[in-house]
Scaffold this motif. Sequence first.
Motif, PDB file in Angstrom:
ATOM      1  N   LYS A  70      30.360 -53.236 -86.393  1.00  0.00           N
ATOM      2  CA  LYS A  70      29.315 -54.237 -86.148  1.00  0.00           C
ATOM      3  C   LYS A  70      27.930 -53.610 -86.320  1.00  0.00           C
ATOM      4  CE  LYS A  70      30.273 -53.617 -81.195  1.00  0.00           C
ATOM      5  NZ  LYS A  70      30.529 -54.294 -79.920  1.00  0.00           N
ATOM      6  N   LEU A  71      27.658 -53.189 -87.559  1.00  0.00           N
ATOM      7  CA  LEU A  71      26.366 -52.603 -87.886  1.00  0.00           C
ATOM      8  C   LEU A  71      25.290 -53.676 -87.858  1.00  0.00           C
ATOM      9  CD1 LEU A  71      27.392 -50.353 -90.917  1.00  0.00           C
ATOM     10  CD2 LEU A  71      26.822 -49.589 -88.611  1.00  0.00           C
ATOM     11  N   THR A  72      24.104 -53.288 -87.444  1.00  0.00           N
ATOM     12  CA  THR A  72      22.961 -54.199 -87.418  1.00  0.00           C
ATOM     13  C   THR A  72      21.853 -53.620 -88.300  1.00  0.00           C
ATOM     14  OG1 THR A  72      21.870 -53.113 -85.545  1.00  0.00           O
ATOM     15  CG2 THR A  72      23.529 -54.804 -85.040  1.00  0.00           C
ATOM     16  N   ASN A  73      20.777 -54.384 -88.466  1.00  0.00           N
ATOM     17  CA  ASN A  73      19.646 -53.903 -89.249  1.00  0.00           C
ATOM     18  C   ASN A  73      19.050 -52.627 -88.671  1.00  0.00           C
ATOM     19  OD1 ASN A  73      19.637 -55.805 -91.290  1.00  0.00           O
ATOM     20  ND2 ASN A  73      18.392 -57.257 -90.132  1.00  0.00           N
ATOM     21  N   LYS A  74      19.162 -52.465 -87.348  1.00  0.00           N
ATOM     22  CA  LYS A  74      18.625 -51.262 -86.714  1.00  0.00           C
ATOM     23  C   LYS A  74      19.377 -50.010 -87.162  1.00  0.00           C
ATOM     24  CE  LYS A  74      16.810 -53.448 -82.532  1.00  0.00           C
ATOM     25  NZ  LYS A  74      16.870 -53.492 -81.051  1.00  0.00           N
ATOM     26  N   ASP A  75      20.627 -50.211 -87.574  1.00  0.00           N
ATOM     27  CA  ASP A  75      21.430 -49.070 -88.008  1.00  0.00           C
ATOM     28  C   ASP A  75      21.162 -48.692 -89.472  1.00  0.00           C
ATOM     29  OD1 ASP A  75      22.904 -48.876 -85.552  1.00  0.00           O
ATOM     30  OD2 ASP A  75      23.930 -50.710 -86.160  1.00  0.00           O
ATOM     31  N   MET A  76      20.581 -49.628 -90.248  1.00  0.00           N
ATOM     32  CA  MET A  76      20.421 -49.406 -91.672  1.00  0.00           C
ATOM     33  C   MET A  76      19.172 -48.579 -91.980  1.00  0.00           C
ATOM     34  SD  MET A  76      23.120 -50.839 -92.566  1.00  0.00           S
ATOM     35  CE  MET A  76      22.967 -50.639 -94.326  1.00  0.00           C
ATOM     36  N   ARG A  77      19.281 -47.775 -93.016  1.00  0.00           N
ATOM     37  CA  ARG A  77      18.161 -46.945 -93.457  1.00  0.00           C
ATOM     38  C   ARG A  77      18.062 -46.986 -94.985  1.00  0.00           C
ATOM     39  NH1 ARG A  77      17.915 -47.001 -88.739  1.00  0.00           N
ATOM     40  NH2 ARG A  77      17.555 -45.304 -87.239  1.00  0.00           N
ATOM     41  N   VAL A  78      16.837 -47.008 -95.511  1.00  0.00           N
ATOM     42  CA  VAL A  78      16.631 -46.786 -96.941  1.00  0.00           C
ATOM     43  C   VAL A  78      16.641 -45.279 -97.154  1.00  0.00           C
ATOM     44  CG1 VAL A  78      15.053 -47.041 -98.880  1.00  0.00           C
ATOM     45  CG2 VAL A  78      15.262 -48.880 -97.216  1.00  0.00           C
ATOM     46  N   ILE A  79      17.538 -44.796 -97.992  1.00  0.00           N
ATOM     47  CA  ILE A  79      17.672 -43.346 -98.169  1.00  0.00           C
ATOM     48  C   ILE A  79      17.299 -42.873 -99.572  1.00  0.00           C
ATOM     49  CG2 ILE A  79      19.465 -43.184 -96.406  1.00  0.00           C
ATOM     50  CD1 ILE A  79      21.525 -43.021 -98.687  1.00  0.00           C
ATOM     51  N   GLY A  80      17.036 -43.828-100.480  1.00  0.00           N
ATOM     52  CA  GLY A  80      16.742 -43.453-101.865  1.00  0.00           C
ATOM     53  C   GLY A  80      15.488 -42.607-102.002  1.00  0.00           C
ATOM     54  N   ASP A  81      14.458 -42.928-101.174  1.00  0.00           N
ATOM     55  CA  ASP A  81      13.211 -42.161-101.256  1.00  0.00           C
ATOM     56  C   ASP A  81      13.445 -40.688-100.978  1.00  0.00           C
ATOM     57  OD1 ASP A  81      13.887 -42.718 -98.645  1.00  0.00           O
ATOM     58  OD2 ASP A  81      11.840 -43.105 -97.979  1.00  0.00           O
ATOM     59  N   GLU A  82      14.160 -40.409 -99.913  1.00  0.00           N
ATOM     60  CA  GLU A  82      14.425 -39.016 -99.534  1.00  0.00           C
ATOM     61  C   GLU A  82      15.486 -38.387-100.426  1.00  0.00           C
ATOM     62  OE1 GLU A  82      13.971 -35.505 -97.719  1.00  0.00           O
ATOM     63  OE2 GLU A  82      12.807 -37.283 -97.179  1.00  0.00           O
ATOM     64  N   LEU A  83      16.511 -39.168-100.758  1.00  0.00           N
ATOM     65  CA  LEU A  83      17.629 -38.646-101.539  1.00  0.00           C
ATOM     66  C   LEU A  83      17.199 -38.236-102.944  1.00  0.00           C
ATOM     67  CD1 LEU A  83      20.710 -38.314-100.984  1.00  0.00           C
ATOM     68  CD2 LEU A  83      21.039 -40.468-102.198  1.00  0.00           C
ATOM     69  N   ILE A  84      16.306 -39.021-103.564  1.00  0.00           N
ATOM     70  CA  ILE A  84      15.886 -38.755-104.942  1.00  0.00           C
ATOM     71  C   ILE A  84      14.579 -37.969-104.979  1.00  0.00           C
ATOM     72  CG2 ILE A  84      15.290 -39.768-107.156  1.00  0.00           C
ATOM     73  CD1 ILE A  84      18.255 -40.095-106.305  1.00  0.00           C
ATOM     74  N   PHE A  85      13.520 -38.561-104.444  1.00  0.00           N
ATOM     75  CA  PHE A  85      12.213 -37.917-104.556  1.00  0.00           C
ATOM     76  C   PHE A  85      12.041 -36.765-103.566  1.00  0.00           C
ATOM     77  CE2 PHE A  85      11.291 -42.178-106.384  1.00  0.00           C
ATOM     78  CZ  PHE A  85      11.030 -41.730-107.663  1.00  0.00           C
ATOM     79  N   GLY A  86      12.761 -36.833-102.433  1.00  0.00           N
ATOM     80  CA  GLY A  86      12.752 -35.694-101.508  1.00  0.00           C
ATOM     81  C   GLY A  86      13.362 -34.463-102.162  1.00  0.00           C
ATOM     82  N   LYS A  87      14.405 -34.684-102.971  1.00  0.00           N
ATOM     83  CA  LYS A  87      15.042 -33.585-103.701  1.00  0.00           C
ATOM     84  C   LYS A  87      14.070 -32.989-104.733  1.00  0.00           C
ATOM     85  CE  LYS A  87      18.648 -31.276-105.603  1.00  0.00           C
ATOM     86  NZ  LYS A  87      18.092 -30.762-106.854  1.00  0.00           N
ATOM     87  N   LEU A  88      13.353 -33.841-105.463  1.00  0.00           N
ATOM     88  CA  LEU A  88      12.405 -33.355-106.465  1.00  0.00           C
ATOM     89  C   LEU A  88      11.219 -32.667-105.807  1.00  0.00           C
ATOM     90  CD1 LEU A  88      12.438 -36.380-108.949  1.00  0.00           C
ATOM     91  CD2 LEU A  88      13.678 -34.219-109.127  1.00  0.00           C
ATOM     92  N   PHE A  89      10.782 -33.168-104.659  1.00  0.00           N
ATOM     93  CA  PHE A  89       9.715 -32.543-103.877  1.00  0.00           C
ATOM     94  C   PHE A  89      10.083 -31.100-103.541  1.00  0.00           C
ATOM     95  CE2 PHE A  89       7.601 -31.542 -99.848  1.00  0.00           C
ATOM     96  CZ  PHE A  89       6.308 -31.996-100.050  1.00  0.00           C
ATOM     97  N   LYS A  90      11.333 -30.901-103.181  1.00  0.00           N
ATOM     98  CA  LYS A  90      11.831 -29.562-102.859  1.00  0.00           C
ATOM     99  C   LYS A  90      11.973 -28.715-104.112  1.00  0.00           C
ATOM    100  CE  LYS A  90      15.642 -27.175-100.526  1.00  0.00           C
ATOM    101  NZ  LYS A  90      16.940 -27.359 -99.810  1.00  0.00           N
TER     102      LYS A  90
END
Length: 522
Positions: A70-90
């Motif tokens: 029973k996941l809710t919106n509070k449990d959801m996260r956008v991860i593309g920013d960190e997953l893609i651009f966070g990797k390139l930042f590093k």
Amino acid sequence: MFVRQKKNNSGSISIQIISKTGGKYKVVETIGCSSIDNEIKQLLQQANDRLLELEPNLFDFAEYVSKKQKLTNKDMRVIGDELIFGKLFKDIGCSNIPLAQLKDQEIFKALVISRLLYPGSKLYLIDYYHIYKKQKIDKNRIYRFLDTIYKDDLKIQIEECIFNHTKKIMNNTIKVTFYDVTTLYFESESEDDLRRIGFSKEGKLNRPQIQLGLFTTLQGYPLSFEVYEGNKYEGHTLIDVLLKFQNKFNLSSKPIVVADRGMLNNDNIAYLQNNEYKYILAARIKNLPNDLKEQIANLSFIDDGTIHTLEISKELNYKDKNNNKQSLNTKQRLILSYSSKRAKKDKYTRTKALEKIKEKLSCNITKSDLKLSYYAKYLDVDDKCSIKYSLNESKIVEDEKLDGIKGFITNDFTLTPNEVIEHYQNQYDIEKAFRISKTDLKIRPIYHRLEHRIKAHILISFVSYAIYKEFERKIKTSNLDIKFKLTFDHIKTMYGYKSIFGVEPLEMDEIQQQIYNAIYSK
């Protein structure tokens, strides 16, 4: 293990995860530190979540399993920013910049990445944190960070990271550099030492502005930048930028400098020549000396792509750094290329200008009408009694002979004419860099007033552009079958959900998986 709050001498609170082994306490991980109550509460929550990841128990696991259905919106996260651009930042090396504390590094990264996916004002970062990270951040924290990020030593370290990364992808050789200047305007109408009213390339008359000088490679990868006052003549920025660029990176071999015709003044050419730089500059064909224009007009330009080369020897009069008059004997090549499309454009532009001039002549033309007209050269002035103007038909004929011809001046006698033209035409990539910065990254208008915050804004945008170019490079080399612009939409819809083990990613669609593979492939 347990969470500890440690009071520092500065008055701030460090949030740490501690383990106890054999009666001794050991810091397992420092989550962060702050002196603001809301941020301390946030750090405590992060620490407790991290504690569950490091040391989950059966009760926690059972609770997690029961809630998973029973996941809710509070449990959801956008991860593309960190997953893609966070990797390139590093990958670029920006995560190694020694900022004051861990929290500052997080804010720096968030400011850089949010400008790629969710560009807006710095205060928009508050919404970005709230919506996409489910965290709160105080606006004063953002402004305090901006007050510290633009320091000469930090700027140099950030530029070094980006320069070293660019050099690496260029096989450790920087052969050609492009330099150009653009203007960035402000909404405010008040001026200061930096924000000055000057010639605006964006057509924003009577608006204070700054000038941004940018060095890139042949392919548009960023190397270095400088910020100048808005009323400075752009041709006077080249030598300053070049000196700083050479001193910062101590290049073993000097690259070819390519710049537009705004940089074509005697002082700049003399500096490049005296300091053993090779250069390629655009030439104003119709502004050349009459004897040279006559020589060009007698050449045969029949088909598109016709190229002629003239060698020029002349004495160059200039002023040195002490403003003393000097002279220099120079040898240059003038590369001339022809385009029928350019010829049609030249003819159309001249025809329209002549129509306006003839209309003025039929009424009453004044000197003020000629101040901004390049085609005032077509007029003769008869001022025996009253000022009268008439068309000079011979000047019009001379101008027609040069339609469609474009010139490039260089002191490099080793390059072929086609290489000279190709190098200059690649200047489109630096123009593209400015276009990306102004549109995709929304670098302007700038709302800051203080000089160090304005420069901090430019620095953050510079890093964002470096990541943008690295992302573009990886996507292109992966031959992804999708329009480049649409990749950002797919990244924005990469989701995960919060669990005691951290943020668990949801299964990606086919395009998202291809983007992920492109970024994480070696």
